[in-house]
Design a protein around this motif. Structure first.
Motif, PDB file in Angstrom:
ATOM      1  N   LEU A 298      -5.630   2.163  72.864  1.00  0.00           N
ATOM      2  CA  LEU A 298      -5.528   2.603  74.251  1.00  0.00           C
ATOM      3  C   LEU A 298      -5.781   1.504  75.271  1.00  0.00           C
ATOM      4  N   GLY A 299      -6.688   0.588  74.962  1.00  0.00           N
ATOM      5  CA  GLY A 299      -7.071  -0.438  75.923  1.00  0.00           C
ATOM      6  C   GLY A 299      -6.015  -1.513  76.093  1.00  0.00           C
ATOM      7  N   PRO A 300      -5.993  -2.176  77.259  1.00  0.00           N
ATOM      8  CA  PRO A 300      -5.018  -3.253  77.486  1.00  0.00           C
ATOM      9  C   PRO A 300      -5.411  -4.517  76.735  1.00  0.00           C
ATOM     10  N   GLN A 301      -4.430  -5.342  76.423  1.00  0.00           N
ATOM     11  CA  GLN A 301      -4.697  -6.599  75.737  1.00  0.00           C
ATOM     12  C   GLN A 301      -5.203  -7.671  76.697  1.00  0.00           C
ATOM     13  N   ASP A 302      -4.862  -7.556  77.946  1.00  0.00           N
ATOM     14  CA  ASP A 302      -5.245  -8.535  78.960  1.00  0.00           C
ATOM     15  C   ASP A 302      -6.607  -8.164  79.533  1.00  0.00           C
ATOM     16  N   GLY A 303      -7.600  -9.029  79.334  1.00  0.00           N
ATOM     17  CA  GLY A 303      -8.939  -8.741  79.820  1.00  0.00           C
ATOM     18  C   GLY A 303      -9.028  -8.563  81.312  1.00  0.00           C
ATOM     19  N   ASP A 304      -8.118  -9.201  82.077  1.00  0.00           N
ATOM     20  CA  ASP A 304      -8.101  -9.044  83.525  1.00  0.00           C
ATOM     21  C   ASP A 304      -7.919  -7.584  83.939  1.00  0.00           C
ATOM     22  N   LEU A 305      -7.287  -6.805  83.074  1.00  0.00           N
ATOM     23  CA  LEU A 305      -6.911  -5.440  83.436  1.00  0.00           C
ATOM     24  C   LEU A 305      -7.969  -4.407  83.070  1.00  0.00           C
ATOM     25  N   PHE A 306      -9.047  -4.832  82.427  1.00  0.00           N
ATOM     26  CA  PHE A 306     -10.090  -3.883  82.040  1.00  0.00           C
ATOM     27  C   PHE A 306     -10.667  -3.165  83.250  1.00  0.00           C
ATOM     28  N   THR A 307     -10.829  -3.903  84.354  1.00  0.00           N
ATOM     29  CA  THR A 307     -11.487  -3.339  85.528  1.00  0.00           C
ATOM     30  C   THR A 307     -10.512  -2.985  86.647  1.00  0.00           C
ATOM     31  N   ARG A 308      -9.231  -3.093  86.409  1.00  0.00           N
ATOM     32  CA  ARG A 308      -8.227  -2.794  87.433  1.00  0.00           C
ATOM     33  C   ARG A 308      -8.242  -1.302  87.744  1.00  0.00           C
ATOM     34  N   MET A 309      -8.422  -0.987  88.995  1.00  0.00           N
ATOM     35  CA  MET A 309      -8.408   0.402  89.419  1.00  0.00           C
ATOM     36  C   MET A 309      -7.001   0.812  89.856  1.00  0.00           C
ATOM     37  N   GLY A 310      -6.803   2.089  90.005  1.00  0.00           N
ATOM     38  CA  GLY A 310      -5.500   2.603  90.414  1.00  0.00           C
ATOM     39  C   GLY A 310      -5.569   3.287  91.763  1.00  0.00           C
ATOM     40  N   GLY A 311      -4.747   4.287  91.937  1.00  0.00           N
ATOM     41  CA  GLY A 311      -4.712   5.022  93.199  1.00  0.00           C
ATOM     42  C   GLY A 311      -3.717   6.159  93.107  1.00  0.00           C
ATOM     43  N   THR A 312      -3.711   6.998  94.122  1.00  0.00           N
ATOM     44  CA  THR A 312      -2.808   8.147  94.164  1.00  0.00           C
ATOM     45  C   THR A 312      -2.011   8.104  95.459  1.00  0.00           C
ATOM     46  N   PHE A 313      -0.695   8.294  95.326  1.00  0.00           N
ATOM     47  CA  PHE A 313       0.211   8.173  96.468  1.00  0.00           C
ATOM     48  C   PHE A 313       1.187   9.347  96.433  1.00  0.00           C
ATOM     49  N   VAL A 314       1.234  10.084  97.535  1.00  0.00           N
ATOM     50  CA  VAL A 314       2.125  11.243  97.607  1.00  0.00           C
ATOM     51  C   VAL A 314       3.306  10.873  98.491  1.00  0.00           C
ATOM     52  N   PHE A 315       4.510  10.976  97.917  1.00  0.00           N
ATOM     53  CA  PHE A 315       5.747  10.678  98.642  1.00  0.00           C
ATOM     54  C   PHE A 315       6.493  11.967  98.938  1.00  0.00           C
ATOM     55  N   ARG A 316       6.980  12.101 100.155  1.00  0.00           N
ATOM     56  CA  ARG A 316       7.934  13.161 100.491  1.00  0.00           C
ATOM     57  C   ARG A 316       9.250  12.456 100.764  1.00  0.00           C
ATOM     58  N   GLY A 317      10.141  12.554  99.784  1.00  0.00           N
ATOM     59  CA  GLY A 317      11.303  11.682  99.827  1.00  0.00           C
ATOM     60  C   GLY A 317      10.816  10.252  99.663  1.00  0.00           C
ATOM     61  N   GLU A 318      11.205   9.379 100.573  1.00  0.00           N
ATOM     62  CA  GLU A 318      10.768   7.985 100.520  1.00  0.00           C
ATOM     63  C   GLU A 318       9.578   7.706 101.443  1.00  0.00           C
ATOM     64  N   ASP A 319       9.108   8.738 102.123  1.00  0.00           N
ATOM     65  CA  ASP A 319       7.992   8.566 103.049  1.00  0.00           C
ATOM     66  C   ASP A 319       6.673   8.883 102.360  1.00  0.00           C
ATOM     67  N   ILE A 320       5.698   8.003 102.530  1.00  0.00           N
ATOM     68  CA  ILE A 320       4.393   8.258 101.951  1.00  0.00           C
ATOM     69  C   ILE A 320       3.567   9.081 102.926  1.00  0.00           C
ATOM     70  N   VAL A 321       3.002  10.184 102.433  1.00  0.00           N
ATOM     71  CA  VAL A 321       2.250  11.096 103.298  1.00  0.00           C
ATOM     72  C   VAL A 321       0.758  11.107 102.945  1.00  0.00           C
ATOM     73  N   TYR A 322       0.397  10.482 101.843  1.00  0.00           N
ATOM     74  CA  TYR A 322      -1.011  10.443 101.446  1.00  0.00           C
ATOM     75  C   TYR A 322      -1.217   9.254 100.517  1.00  0.00           C
ATOM     76  N   SER A 323      -2.346   8.585 100.687  1.00  0.00           N
ATOM     77  CA  SER A 323      -2.686   7.507  99.753  1.00  0.00           C
ATOM     78  C   SER A 323      -4.182   7.431  99.566  1.00  0.00           C
ATOM     79  N   TYR A 324      -4.573   7.144  98.376  1.00  0.00           N
ATOM     80  CA  TYR A 324      -5.993   6.978  98.046  1.00  0.00           C
ATOM     81  C   TYR A 324      -6.114   5.853  97.034  1.00  0.00           C
ATOM     82  N   PHE A 325      -6.969   4.881  97.330  1.00  0.00           N
ATOM     83  CA  PHE A 325      -7.202   3.767  96.423  1.00  0.00           C
ATOM     84  C   PHE A 325      -8.549   3.962  95.732  1.00  0.00           C
ATOM     85  N   ASP A 326      -8.517   4.029  94.405  1.00  0.00           N
ATOM     86  CA  ASP A 326      -9.754   4.237  93.650  1.00  0.00           C
ATOM     87  C   ASP A 326     -10.745   3.127  93.949  1.00  0.00           C
ATOM     88  N   LYS A 327     -11.986   3.503  94.204  1.00  0.00           N
ATOM     89  CA  LYS A 327     -13.017   2.542  94.566  1.00  0.00           C
ATOM     90  C   LYS A 327     -13.783   2.026  93.362  1.00  0.00           C
TER      91      LYS A 327
END
Length: 342
Positions: A298-327
């Motif tokens: 399951l884990g990535p091979q690249d150690g740089d990516l162990f701590t990389r966080m993600g986020g959630t983005f809601v698109f309506r069509g091509e317009d983004i209406v919500y974004s959250y960056f994991d802290k």
């Protein structure tokens, strides 16, 4: 013996270091401020590197300490990025989104497939989709960092091929974290900042040390509070706060993950009950032990990516209406906010 309720931390500290060497921070970028509904900015701490701190209107886990600039997340930034389906087919991310303004797409960047955030976010969406909490015009694209093989393992572990989920949820792999790079997601504790290396010399340490530091809250604001929440629960919370936890525990038990919980364990509990003490901690024990035992898959091979966080983005069509960056670890978009935005 360590009580199972403490396994999320105990399991993390039991990771055995593999013999291969990991690439550390070869691709460092200056990170501008991103405007979003999430809160948090950055400061330099002489002992611990870049530590996000809260602010009112901005999310800036950026690496540009001298000055801040702003940019907007857009469809154009990501539509051409290649991702890999579980079938091993490479496709542009934009082909999985829609330009129909009447359609909504929830783009969830899951961090990597061996991360607590990825598991809990996906488990929440599984229950929400099955319960019809998102409209019929809403689709989900889950982008996990790792190989297509890791994505298939993740897909199997969480039963994402269930017909009630598969028709609206698409899982793809982003082996090198290109999507989170383009979206400028938080890269984690003790990130090496080459642009400012002369001013603040980088601390190049094992990616496992960085990961374990974040698990105990270093450069990961809110993690300790979320861990405590898992133990104390929220009995005055909504039905949603608990149902996904119960569903995930039962699904994991059917898959053979430990601790195994039978449906009888929840008999007699009112359906409207909020999250009870230790329920979420037990799920994290179940998830965490499985992740540790299957880290190589399951884990990535690249150690740089162990701590990389993600986020959630809601698109309506091509317009983004919500974004959250994991802290940080366990600090991801509140599902009620995503439901409201979609």
């Amino acid at each position: 013996m360590v009580p199972y309720s403490f396994l999320p931390l105990a399991a993390a500290f039991s990771i055995e270091l593999p013999t291969q060497k990991f690439k550390l921070a070869n691709n460092i970028h200056v990170r501008p401020t991103l405007r979003t509904t999430a809160t948090g900015s950055t400061q330099w701490n002489k002992n611990f590197g870049f530590l996000p701190r809260s602010s009112i209107a901005l999310r800036s886990s950026g690496r540009n300490i001298d000055e801040e600039s702003t940019c907007e997340v857009s469809f154009e930034d990501i539509k051409g990025l290649p991702v890999v389906a579980t079938s091993d087919d490479e496709v542009p991310l934009g082909s999985l989104l829609t330009d129909d303004p009447n359609q909504t797409t929830v783009l969830a960047c899951l961090s990597h497939f061996g991360d607590f955030n990825a598991w809990e976010v996906t488990q929440q969406y599984i229950t929400a989709v099955k319960d019809g909490l998102f409209g019929s015009n809403c689709n989900f694209v889950l982008v996990g960092i790792g190989s297509a093989e890791a994505a298939r393992q993740f897909e199997s572990d969480l039963s994402l091929k269930d017909p009630s989920i598969d028709k609206v949820v698409t899982l793809v792999a982003d082996e090198n974290g290109a999507v989170t790079d383009a979206l400028d997601c938080y890269k984690g504790w003790l990130v090496i900042d080459k642009k400012h290396a002369n001013k603040w010399p980088a601390t190049d340490v094992s990616p496992y040390i960085k990961l374990l530091g974040m698990i105990v809250g270093l450069g990961s604001p809110g993690t300790i509070e979320k861990v405590i929440y898992g133990y104390v629960g929220d009995q005055n919370g909504s039905k949603r706060s608990r149902k996904w936890v119960v569903d995930a525990l039962l699904q994991g038990s059917k898959q053979g993950r430990w601790p195994r919980i039978a449906e009888e364990a929840f008999e007699g509990i009112p359906d409207e009950s909020g999250l009870r003490p230790f329920e979420l901690a037990t799920l994290r024990a179940q998830n965490g032990l499985h992740i540790v035992l299957n880290w190589g898959k399951l884990g990535p091979q690249d150690g740089d990516l162990f701590t990389r966080m993600g986020g959630t983005f809601v698109f309506r069509g091509e317009d983004i209406v919500y974004s959250y960056f994991d802290k940080g670890i366990l600090t991801y978009a509140p599902q009620d906010d995503v439901i409201t935005a979609s």
